[in-house]
Structure formats: structure tokens, C-alpha cells
Scaffold this active site. Structure first.
Site, PDB file in Angstrom:
ATOM      1  CG  ASP A 310      -0.196  -0.115   2.539  1.00  0.00           C
ATOM      2  OD1 ASP A 310       1.007  -0.478   2.516  1.00  0.00           O
ATOM      3  OD2 ASP A 310      -0.812   0.136   3.590  1.00  0.00           O
ATOM      4  CD  GLN A 311       6.547   1.046  -0.798  1.00  0.00           C
ATOM      5  OE1 GLN A 311       6.786   0.383   0.188  1.00  0.00           O
ATOM      6  NE2 GLN A 311       7.498   1.469  -1.618  1.00  0.00           N
ATOM      7  N   GLY A 338      14.633   5.304 -27.863  1.00  0.00           N
ATOM      8  CA  GLY A 338      15.431   4.102 -28.063  1.00  0.00           C
ATOM      9  C   GLY A 338      15.138   3.471 -29.409  1.00  0.00           C
ATOM     10  CD  GLU A 380      18.815   4.464 -31.159  1.00  0.00           C
ATOM     11  OE1 GLU A 380      18.984   3.451 -31.875  1.00  0.00           O
ATOM     12  OE2 GLU A 380      19.022   4.456 -29.942  1.00  0.00           O
ATOM     13  CE1 TYR A 381      20.988   6.667 -34.668  1.00  0.00           C
ATOM     14  CE2 TYR A 381      20.007   5.020 -36.128  1.00  0.00           C
ATOM     15  CZ  TYR A 381      20.880   5.359 -35.102  1.00  0.00           C
ATOM     16  OH  TYR A 381      21.630   4.379 -34.510  1.00  0.00           O
ATOM     17  CB  THR A 447      31.410   6.531 -30.081  1.00  0.00           C
ATOM     18  OG1 THR A 447      31.436   6.587 -28.644  1.00  0.00           O
ATOM     19  CG2 THR A 447      31.283   7.937 -30.617  1.00  0.00           C
ATOM     20  CE1 TYR A 448      25.857   2.414 -28.079  1.00  0.00           C
ATOM     21  CE2 TYR A 448      27.444   3.660 -26.782  1.00  0.00           C
ATOM     22  CZ  TYR A 448      26.133   3.354 -27.096  1.00  0.00           C
ATOM     23  OH  TYR A 448      25.098   3.983 -26.453  1.00  0.00           O
ATOM     24  CG  ASP A 449      25.821  -1.009 -31.160  1.00  0.00           C
ATOM     25  OD1 ASP A 449      26.502  -1.953 -30.722  1.00  0.00           O
ATOM     26  OD2 ASP A 449      24.811  -0.570 -30.596  1.00  0.00           O
TER      27      ASP A 449
END
Length: 606
Positions: A310-311, A338, A380-381, A447-449
Site C-alpha cells: 500500500d505504499q 530508443g 534513432e534517427y 560511438t559503438y555498434d
């Protein structure tokens, strides 16, 4: 999600009028024109379904209702519907929802709950009177105790003391609450809390209970920081940002608490929470269960306290709130889009002001407004192709960022993840990143993939090359080319962050050790073919060489490339020399349990 349990028919029904029972806490007025009756609708041995019915037996309308009762030890409410049900010890209180509080004369309303145990309600009250419609003599709840004071603070304990509460029937005991959760019930006006974490901030309050088991309001809050611990290093003006994925709490079993146990929380400055959805031209929740509903156990929780049903707020958002309480230097941004959800940006770009307003409303929702310090856009993109192709035009990106800045204002962070395509006429050239730069705090340049098993037969190549090299499959697909192109367009170096992947990309069917070999497809991966976390590759396929500032390894017929602490050190040195604003990485769960890649980024940016 909490579900109602409907047992098979055939259980006996228990009807309790609960008349003339001992009075408990409630509103000041007596409920002389209404009744409340209890029915045990079903019983399945280890639990049951209970139902209350409130009826207006008077001649005037009732605007609201509150039903209170006691359960014996071992019996409790586990979930409820059509009423807001709370508890204080063995005492339970149910208040009407916003839509079912009004009762005309003769009207009735019911609410139900699932329970555990075998006990029945006692000491019922309805709006301060008897549940059979009789008046019950008033009995006020105790006053708030004084704000506690602290003494004898150590690495793991603190002694608390407070001034007594008052009550017309006498005070029985006190609840001590740490960060809003009860940690002890004592009969004196002092308590020593133990088992704490060194160098950690805590908040304490105290509330009193009288001899009729009425619980009074909590007194003032005391902030205490235990001694010892590790002081977060001075980070200067360099950003150290990591992505935390909402889905990591499932199969990966990576929780916000892991940022604490790994030591990473003390070495970062920002977190991007990924991802919120972009749909119907608006920002939207990505995974409501992970975001704000999942209940974490005590051992999974940053605070060490289990969530309750119940919070007001649970899930990752509440864990991030607890993390920020322990590490006040950390800022959290909510990242939207994403790879999967970027298709929604086209509609958003058609009305940037409406999109910005929707994002602001969501980020600033009162339930979690204190959790987030800004917003991150991962499109993207823009005006180019990703999972889908966008044709919004080169100006759409700038217009979107301008609208977000106008809505969120100067005191919020507005950032974006961007392409690292440094080719001539490539994705950086497709949108007005330079024009948008004046509205953002920084760009996370991905800067990957650059290379991977989307080219299933190779050639093998490092997926995150820092610089070009002889035989690179595509000129312009390097960190250096991307940063140079952004700078040439007028984006300040201080608004560019270098990106590090905490994973490797790999092929199988490879016979050549050096880059440039042919392959037959993706190498096996734990969660996805062709991809594996650094924490796995570190031991399963240790690096045997480096190319263009990135490590690579060949194990059997599998060939992998990934960053190590050593290659990260080189990339951080390069980024400092370029005057970049810092570094970011995707994502926390790929690191080792001791956070060695985060440590390498932190050291390299110092």
C-alpha cells in the site's frame, strides 16, 4: 498487479453486525445514521475474501465514510478494492474512494479485500461511531512526539531521543520510523538503531500510540548521516553517465541496489533511465510494473526495507529515489525513445509544443517528480533510418529540442543520444544537430555498434573503433570521425560525450585471428546472438589484441570485440584531449559485480 482471489462457491458466509464494540480512532462526529456490516465472502484455508457494506440509514446524505476495525495477531489485509485500506499495527482503516463516498438516504456501498489468516474483525467503528449506528464516546488520538535528537552516531548505529506525546487515555508506546518505514516499537522515549551503513543519510520520525491503540501523527523529521563510508570522488565538470534499463530487473536480475553494491554509484554523476515510450505524439510510460509498481524485497532494496503493497510509490522509481537520498550528487534523467520506440518521434515532431507538454506532465507527475532532474531524447534517427525511416525533415530535430527547453526551462537537464555516423552525407548530416545544440546540455554520441553481425558473414571488425585503421569496412565509422564532424558543424566539444559499450559483438565460423576475417553468422550470446556482456567475455574469451583502441579476441571459431579497462583508459585520455564534456555507457548490467568498467571511466575522466 494485485489480483482479487475468488474461491469456489460453497463456503459458509459469516455475517458480523459488530454492534456495541469498544471504540477506536475516527473522525470527531459520531455516525448515528449509518451502519457497517462485515461478510466473509469466501475462505480457502490459508486466506479469505472479506466484504464490508456501508449503509446510510438516516434521512440526510453522507459525503464520506471511514470504517475501522481490529484484526487479531496473524490476520491481515493483503489487497483491497473499492476503498483505500491502511493499517497501524493490528488496527485497520478503510476510507472511501473519490467516486463512492457519497451515499443518499437508504443507499449502500460495498468494498472488499483479500486477507491472510483466520481471524475476524473486532472493535468496529464507522465515522467515529458504532457500526450499528450507535454513538460511541469520543477518544482523541495522541499528539505528535517531539522531533528526535541524535547522539552516539557511529558507522552503523545512532541513538535517538524525543519528548513524550500526550493523550487523554495515556500513551502506550512509540513507533520509530526510518526513511518512512517502521523499524521499532518501544515503550520509552529513546531508541538505538543499529545495522546501518557507513557514510549514509537516514531520516527518522516518531509517532505515538495510546492505550486504545489509536496512532497519532508523526513528529518532525531528523536527518542523520552515519560516520565513515566512502566520500564520492570529486568529479569536476566531467559527466560520467550510465544507462539503467527498466527491463534489467527481470532476466538480468540487475536492480538499482547493484549500483550501490558494485561501488558504481559513488563514481558516476548521472543516470539515464531507459526507456519511456513515444506514442501518439506524446511521452508515455514504458513498463508501468517495472517503473512504479514492482515490490522489492528488503535484500533487493537500496534502503534495505521491503516495499509494502500500500505504499504510494514502488518499482524502479522508488529505488532511484532511495539511491539519490544516499548519493545526493547523482542526477537522474528519464530517457525516451530508443531503437524500438523511435518510430513515435515523427508524430511528436509534427507538434513539438504538445509533445514537450506531455513529457513535462509525465516527468513531473507528483508521484515521482522528485526522482527526475531532466529528460533525455533517444531518437534513432531524425530524418534518417533506424528500425523505421523518418522523413520529418532536417529542421524537425532542432524544433523538438527547442520546444523541450522552452517547456522544461533552464533548471532542468535536456539531453539527447545521437548517431555517430561520421560518413559524408550520413546520419549526422541528415538533421540540424548544430542548431539543436543550443537547447541541450549535451549529446550522448553513440560511438559503438559501428560493426556487428548485421553483416553476418563479416568482415570481423571492432564494434567501437576509436580511430580508423587499414582495412576498416566503412570509412567514417569511428569515434574520431563522429566527434570531428559534430565539431565541424559547430557543436561545442564540451557538449559532446564519448560512448562506451559494456558488451561485445561477435561472429562465429571465423578462422582468422586478426580483424577482417569472414564468418558464418553471429556468435552465441546469453540474451541475444552476436552480443555478450563484458562480465562474461572477460573470462570466457579474454582479449588477445587491440585494434583502433578496442580489444578483440578469438576463442575457437568465435571472434569478439569489446572494451576493457585498458582500452577505456585510452579512450578517456583521448576524450580529455579533445575537450569533451565527459563519457557515458550502455549499460550498467554488463559490468562486473565490482564495477570495474565504471571505475575505469571514472579514473580516466579524473
Amino acid at each position: 498487479m494485485r489480483f482479487r482471489h475468488r474461491a469456489a462457491a460453497g463456503f459458509a458466509t459469516l455475517l458480523l453486525p459488530l454492534a456495541g464494540l469498544v471504540g477506536l480512532a475516527g473522525p470527531a462526529q459520531a455516525a448515528t445514521t449509518a451502519t457497517a456490516t462485515y461478510t466473509k465472502a469466501s475462505d480457502w484455508g490459508t486466506g479469505f475474501e472479506g466484504r464490508w457494506t456501508v449503509k446510510n440509514t438516516g434521512t440526510t446524505a453522507i459525503s464520506s465514510w471511514t470504517v475501522e476495525w481490529d484484526f487479531p495477531s496473524g490476520t491481515s489485509v493483503t489487497s483491497a478494492w473499492d476503498a483505500d485500506v491502511t493499517s497501524a499495527g493490528l488496527h485497520w482503516t478503510a476510507k472511501n474512494k473519490s467516486w463512492n463516498g457519497s451515499l443518499a438516504p437508504g443507499a449502500s456501498v460495498s468494498f472488499g479485500f483479500n486477507g491472510a489468516g483466520s481471524g475476524s474483525p473486532a472493535n468496529c467503528r464507522l465515522n467515529g461511531g458504532g457500526c450499528d449506528g450507535t454513538s460511541v464516546p469520543g477518544d482523541s488520538a495522541p499528539s505528535a512526539p517531539g522531533t528526535p535528537t541524535a547522539s552516539s552516531v557511529t558507522d552503523t548505529s545512532v541513538k535517538l531521543a524525543w519528548s513524550a506525546a500526550t493523550d487523554d487515555k495515556g500513551v502506550k508506546n512509540y513507533d520509530v520510523l526510518r526513511d518512512g518505514a517502521k523499524v521499532a516499537t518501544v515503550t520509552t522515549t529513546s531508541y538505538t538503531d543499529t545495522g546501518l551503513t557507513a557514510g549514509t543519510d537516514y531520516s527518522y520520525t516518531v509517532r505515538a500510540r495510546d492505550t486504545a491503540d489509536q496512532t497519532g501523527p508523526a513528529g518532525g523529521a531528523l536527518a542523520v548521516r552515519t560516520t565513515g563510508g566512502t566520500t564520492p570522488p570529486t568529479t569536476g565538470d566531467k559527466v560520467r553517465l550510465g544507462y539503467f534499463t527498466e527491463w534489467g530487473i527481470y532476466g538480468r536480475n540487475y536492480n538499482v541496489k547493484n549500483l550501490v553494491t558494485s561501488g558504481s554509484a559513488a563514481k558516476i554523476t548521472h543516470i539515464n533511465y531507459a526507456f519511456g515510450n513515444v506514442t501518439n505524439g506524446q511521452c508515455a510510460i514504458g513498463d508501468s510494473y517495472a517503473d512504479y509498481d514492482k515490490a522489492f524485497t528488503a535484500d533487493q532494496s537500496v534502503s534495505g526495507v521491503a516495499d509494502t503493497w500500500d505504499q504510494p510509490l514502488r518499482g524502479n522509481f522508488n529505488q532511484l529515489r532511495q539511491l539519490k537520498a544516499k548519493y545526493p550528487h547523482i542526477k537522474v534523467l528519464w530517457s525516451f525513445g530508443g531503437w524500438t520506440w523511435s518510430g513515435g518521434f515523427a508524430q511528436a515532431a509534427a507538434n513539438p509544443a504538445a509533445f514537450a507538454q506531455s513529457c513535462y506532465n509525465l516527468v513531473e507527475d507528483p508521484r515521482w517528480a522528485d526522482v527526475f532532474d531532466g529528460i533525455d531524447i533517444d531518437w534513432e534517427y531524425p530524418n534518417a533510418c533506424g528500425l523505421s525511416c523518418d522523413t520529418s525533415g532536417a529542421a524537425a530535430y532542432k524544433n523538438l529540442m527547442q520546444a523541450l527547453r522552452a517547456k522544461f526551462g533552464a533548471n532542468y537537464l535536456v539531453t539527447a543520444a545521437t548517431t555517430a555516423d561520421g560518413t559524408s552525407g550520413g546520419k549526422i548530416d541528415a538533421a540540424d544537430y548544430a542548431g539543436a545544440a543550443s537547447y541541450v546540455n549535451w549529446y550522448n554520441v553513440m560511438t559503438y555498434d559501428f560493426f556487428g553481425t548485421f553483416d553476418a558473414d563479416g568482415p570481423t571488425a571492432p564494434h567501437s573503433p576509436l580511430t580508423t585503421y587499414s582495412g576498416i569496412p566503412q570509412a567514417g565509422f569511428t569515434t574520431a570521425d563522429a566527434i570531428a564532424k559534430f565539431k565541424a558543424k559547430g557543436v561545442p566539444a564540451s557538449k559532446l560525450l564519448i560512448g562506451i559499450g559494456f558488451y561485445g559483438r561477435g561472429w562465429t565460423g571465423v578462422t582468422q585471428d586478426a580483424p577482417g576475417g569472414t564468418a558464418t553468422g553471429p556468435a552465441p550470446g546469453t540474451y541475444e546472438q552476436g552480443i555478450e556482456d563484458y562480465k562474461v567475455l572477460k573470462t570466457s574469451c579474454p582479449a588477445t589484441g587491440t585494434i583502433a583502441g578496442t580489444a578483440y579476441a578469438k576463442c575457437g571459431s568465435n571472434w569478439w570485440s569489446y572494451d576493457t579497462p585498458a582500452t577505456i583508459a585510452g579512450k578517456m585520455a583521448w576524450a580529455r584531449n579533445q575537450g569533451l564534456g565527459g563519457a557515458f555507457f550502455w549499460e550498467f548490467s554488463g559490468d562486473t559485480a565490482g564495477g570495474e568498467l565504471v571505475s575505469a571511466i571514472n579514473s580516466g575522466m579524473s
